[in-house]
Design an enzyme around this catalytic site. Structure first.
Site, PDB file in Angstrom:
ATOM      1  CG  ASP A 247      -7.071   2.532   2.417  1.00  0.00           C
ATOM      2  OD1 ASP A 247      -7.570   1.927   3.823  1.00  0.00           O
ATOM      3  OD2 ASP A 247      -6.058   3.351   2.678  1.00  0.00           O
TER       4      ASP A 247
ATOM      5  CG  HIS B 162      -7.803   7.451   8.421  1.00  0.00           C
ATOM      6  ND1 HIS B 162      -6.140   7.669   8.006  1.00  0.00           N
ATOM      7  CD2 HIS B 162      -8.696   6.511   8.437  1.00  0.00           C
ATOM      8  CE1 HIS B 162      -6.016   6.874   7.662  1.00  0.00           C
ATOM      9  NE2 HIS B 162      -6.996   6.089   8.220  1.00  0.00           N
TER      10      HIS B 162
ATOM     11  CE  LYS C  47      -0.143  -0.095   4.699  1.00  0.00           C
ATOM     12  NZ  LYS C  47      -1.387  -0.583   6.296  1.00  0.00           N
TER      13      LYS C  47
END
Length: 333
Positions: free
Chosen positions: A249, A181, A168
């Site tokens: 994700d 986030h 990632k």
């Protein structure tokens, strides 16, 4: 083999409810992912991972994020506590590659002991001075050569330990100055810098079985987050050369807009093989599963190849590995 649902899902708590068991059986996700909210004890985790697999009727992969440092879902005394990756690489100096291999061989043993056989690592994002704090000390270095060397060590430690690595965040999150986030990072770096640094860190790992996308916009290349942009998924496949199973994700992250079902549909339409949904809320999972549908034939083939890459590890003396790791970080005496 039965066509998998194009999802990786998460349970809400420490045990499975009857509703979750029924839902997972019907959805047949490719796998599951666990978080700190799902962790209480080794016995509890072994029961949970066993119940997840029983729900779908096969040995589905169970993933987590066990990077060591700030991001590790299993904590002491259940698992070894480590320095943040960037700090460990710096402290270990010339022996950093061996230290990182040992670190992730230990992590692999601790994960497998509780039924977890996939780890979302290596993280190959190249750090910069302005990298957001949510990511920076999770990186391995500020230069491509070191990131690649550390990534290779991480992959060896995990694969030798029988745990599937998930690299990632493709095609590179190191320039992000916002936490995805909470917000959508936008990167204005020129194409040449991205090619020479960010994309370059992933190319040596193009043959890995699993990888995860990044929720960010490269303003010179696209207008949408990479996860939901067909041109960026094509770049991951054609420029970087990754041909394994590509998962998003977490769709719950606020970098993405639209309803959770819309996010799921856009992710699959862009070319991701699997959508990752992590919050464990049934009201979110239902539209995610409905919108994602079953894997495409190509995705199913990549999924089966990833599963075939699972191995049974050799026995190790974990105390000896920990002692060697500690000695490397302590330096010469």
């Amino acid at each position: 083999m039965t066509r998998f649902g194009a999802t990786i899902l998460a349970p809400l708590g420490l045990t499975l409810s009857a509703e979750e068991k029924r839902f997972f059986a019907e959805a047949n996700p490719f796998g599951f992912i666990l978080f700190a909210r799902n962790v209480e004890s080794a016995e509890q985790l072994r029961a949970l991972t066993s119940d997840l697999r029983a729900a779908v009727g096969w040995h589905a992969p169970v993933f987590t994020d066990q990077e060591g440092g700030r991001v590790q879902r299993l904590r002491a005394p259940l698992a070894t506590e480590f320095l943040p990756p960037l700090d460990e690489v710096t402290q270990a100096g010339e022996t950093a590659a061996r230290a990182m291999e040992l670190r992730f061989r230990i992590i692999a043993a601790e994960l497998r002991a509780v039924g977890i056989d996939g780890n979302c690592a290596p993280m190959l994002d190249v750090a910069r001075p302005g990298t957001h704090a949510f990511l920076r000390n999770r990186c391995y270095a500020e230069d491509v050569e070191t990131v690649v060397a550390m990534g290779q060590a991480v992959v060896k430690g995990l694969t030798d330990g029988g745990v599937l690595p998930v690299m990632k965040h493709l095609p590179g999150h190191g320039l992000a100055q916002l936490d995805s986030h909470k917000d959508l990072p936008r990167v204005s770096a020129p194409r040449e810098e991205l090619e020479d640094i960010d994309f370059a860190a992933f190319r040596p790992f193009a043959d890995l079985p699993l990888a995860m996308t990044a929720h960010l916009v490269y303003e010179g290349l696209n207008t949408r987050p990479a996860t939901v942009d067909p041109e960026m998924i094509a770049l991951i496949r054609e420029n970087i050369g990754f041909q394994g199973l590509l998962m998003s994700d977490d769709l719950s992250m606020e970098a993405l807009s639209g309803s959770i079902g819309d996010r799921s549909a856009a992710t699959v339409a862009a070319g991701c093989d699997v959508v990752l949904h992590c919050n464990g809320k049934m009201d979110d999972m239902r539209p995610v599963v409905e919108a994602a549908g079953k894997m495409t034939e190509a995705a199913q083939s990549r999924a089966e190849a990833a599963l075939a890459a699972r191995t049974i590890p050799a026995e190790i003396d974990i105390a000896a590995l920990k002692a060697e790791h500690e000695a490397l970080l302590a330096g010469p005496r």
